[in-house]
Design a protein around this motif. Structure first.
Motif, mmCIF file in Angstrom:
data_model
loop_
_atom_site.group_PDB
_atom_site.id
_atom_site.type_symbol
_atom_site.label_atom_id
_atom_site.label_comp_id
_atom_site.label_asym_id
_atom_site.label_seq_id
_atom_site.Cartn_x
_atom_site.Cartn_y
_atom_site.Cartn_z
ATOM 1 N N ALA A 139 0.827 -1.204 0.000
ATOM 2 C CA ALA A 139 0.000 0.000 0.000
ATOM 3 C C ALA A 139 0.864 1.257 0.000
ATOM 4 N N ALA A 140 1.972 1.242 0.736
ATOM 5 C CA ALA A 140 2.870 2.400 0.761
ATOM 6 C C ALA A 140 3.525 2.621 -0.602
ATOM 7 N N VAL A 141 3.947 1.538 -1.247
ATOM 8 C CA VAL A 141 4.548 1.656 -2.582
ATOM 9 C C VAL A 141 3.514 2.183 -3.570
ATOM 10 N N GLU A 142 2.294 1.673 -3.505
ATOM 11 C CA GLU A 142 1.227 2.141 -4.399
ATOM 12 C C GLU A 142 0.932 3.622 -4.163
ATOM 13 N N LEU A 143 0.905 4.031 -2.927
ATOM 14 C CA LEU A 143 0.674 5.436 -2.592
ATOM 15 C C LEU A 143 1.788 6.314 -3.164
ATOM 16 N N ALA A 144 3.024 5.879 -3.019
ATOM 17 C CA ALA A 144 4.152 6.626 -3.579
ATOM 18 C C ALA A 144 4.039 6.720 -5.100
ATOM 19 N N LYS A 145 3.618 5.643 -5.717
ATOM 20 C CA LYS A 145 3.432 5.629 -7.176
ATOM 21 C C LYS A 145 2.377 6.643 -7.581
ATOM 22 N N GLU A 146 1.244 6.664 -6.862
ATOM 23 C CA GLU A 146 0.181 7.628 -7.158
ATOM 24 C C GLU A 146 0.653 9.070 -6.997
ATOM 25 N N LEU A 147 1.587 9.278 -6.096
ATOM 26 C CA LEU A 147 2.116 10.619 -5.856
ATOM 27 C C LEU A 147 3.206 11.001 -6.869
ATOM 28 N N GLY A 148 3.530 10.082 -7.786
ATOM 29 C CA GLY A 148 4.512 10.365 -8.824
ATOM 30 C C GLY A 148 5.952 10.143 -8.413
ATOM 31 N N MET A 149 6.166 9.481 -7.300
ATOM 32 C CA MET A 149 7.540 9.195 -6.863
ATOM 33 C C MET A 149 8.125 8.105 -7.745
ATOM 34 N N ASP A 150 9.430 8.181 -8.009
ATOM 35 C CA ASP A 150 10.052 7.154 -8.838
ATOM 36 C C ASP A 150 10.788 6.098 -8.029
ATOM 37 N N LYS A 151 10.844 6.286 -6.700
ATOM 38 C CA LYS A 151 11.441 5.276 -5.833
ATOM 39 C C LYS A 151 10.946 5.492 -4.415
ATOM 40 N N VAL A 152 11.045 4.437 -3.623
ATOM 41 C CA VAL A 152 10.807 4.507 -2.195
ATOM 42 C C VAL A 152 12.008 3.887 -1.511
ATOM 43 N N GLU A 153 12.242 4.311 -0.302
ATOM 44 C CA GLU A 153 13.333 3.719 0.465
ATOM 45 C C GLU A 153 12.886 3.549 1.898
ATOM 46 N N LEU A 154 13.648 2.789 2.634
ATOM 47 C CA LEU A 154 13.378 2.590 4.047
ATOM 48 C C LEU A 154 14.668 2.206 4.734
ATOM 49 N N TYR A 155 14.662 2.344 6.030
ATOM 50 C CA TYR A 155 15.776 1.904 6.860
ATOM 51 C C TYR A 155 15.295 0.675 7.603
ATOM 52 N N ALA A 156 15.642 -0.486 7.093
ATOM 53 C CA ALA A 156 15.159 -1.750 7.645
ATOM 54 C C ALA A 156 16.002 -2.184 8.831
ATOM 55 N N GLN A 157 15.343 -2.670 9.872
ATOM 56 C CA GLN A 157 16.085 -3.355 10.909
ATOM 57 C C GLN A 157 16.684 -4.588 10.241
ATOM 58 N N CYS A 158 17.952 -4.842 10.496
ATOM 59 C CA CYS A 158 18.652 -5.908 9.771
ATOM 60 C C CYS A 158 17.945 -7.255 9.846
ATOM 61 N N HIS A 159 17.339 -7.576 10.992
ATOM 62 C CA HIS A 159 16.648 -8.864 11.100
ATOM 63 C C HIS A 159 15.440 -8.940 10.168
ATOM 64 N N ALA A 160 14.967 -7.790 9.662
ATOM 65 C CA ALA A 160 13.798 -7.758 8.770
ATOM 66 C C ALA A 160 14.178 -7.546 7.305
#
Length: 171
Positions: free
Chosen positions: A106-127
């Motif tokens: 849902a977050a990626v889809e929302l970013a796409k609708e907003l015209g973003m060309d990428k998403v990023e995150l800071y993942a906890q290493c275990h995840a």
């Protein structure tokens, strides 16, 4: 999903899971529901100081809230204006049931609708394997945040409009 209205993105989470919906949430209206997921996960379970969890960025972000079929908050995530997915949390009883994957999608889809060309995150290493399965790739070195090892991860977003223009331009 339109960022102008709350809408259901998943009734039957990935791989046939069911029993929850993911909807857009608004800060501060939905702050108590979002905090009812984030604080038990980050503050109580992981030991993140409350002042770090409440970083003052929520008002500027778009939020997603997963609710069980009886309306109880079970998962949360936010998308910042710069395309960073954060504050991804799922209550322990709901892990492994598709809630996290539905929130990421849902977050990626929302970013796409907003015209973003990428998403990023800071993942906890275990995840990080979870996020790799969701289409993210690791970038850079492990770093510490709130005493927990993290890795930066990125996913490009393909727009159907861009793809169709590119295909027609090639003809």
């Amino acid at each position: 999903m339109s960022h102008k209205q709350a809408s259901t993105t998943s009734q039957n989470g990935p791989a046939g899971y069911s029993g929850f919906d993911v909807v857009e949430a608004m800060w501060p209206r939905d702050a108590p529901a979002l905090r009812s997921v984030r604080e038990p996960v980050f503050v109580e379970e992981q030991g993140v100081p409350l002042e770090l969890e409440r970083d003052g960025m929520d008002i500027a972000c778009l939020h997603l809230l997963a609710r069980s079929s009886d309306g109880q908050p079970v998962g949360a995530a936010r998308l910042s204006p710069d395309g960073r997915i954060g504050r991804m949390a799922v209550l322990p009883a709901w892990r492994g049931r598709g809630v996290g994957m539905a929130l990421v999608a849902a977050a990626v889809e929302l970013a796409k609708e907003l015209g973003m060309d990428k998403v990023e995150l800071y993942a906890q290493c275990h995840a990080s394997a979870f996020y790799r399965n969701a289409g993210f790739r690791e970038i850079g070195d492990v770093f510490m945040d709130a005493g927990i090892p993290h890795i930066r991860m990125v996913q490009g977003i393909l727009s159907h409009d861009r793809d169709s223009r590119t295909a027609s331009d090639a003809d």
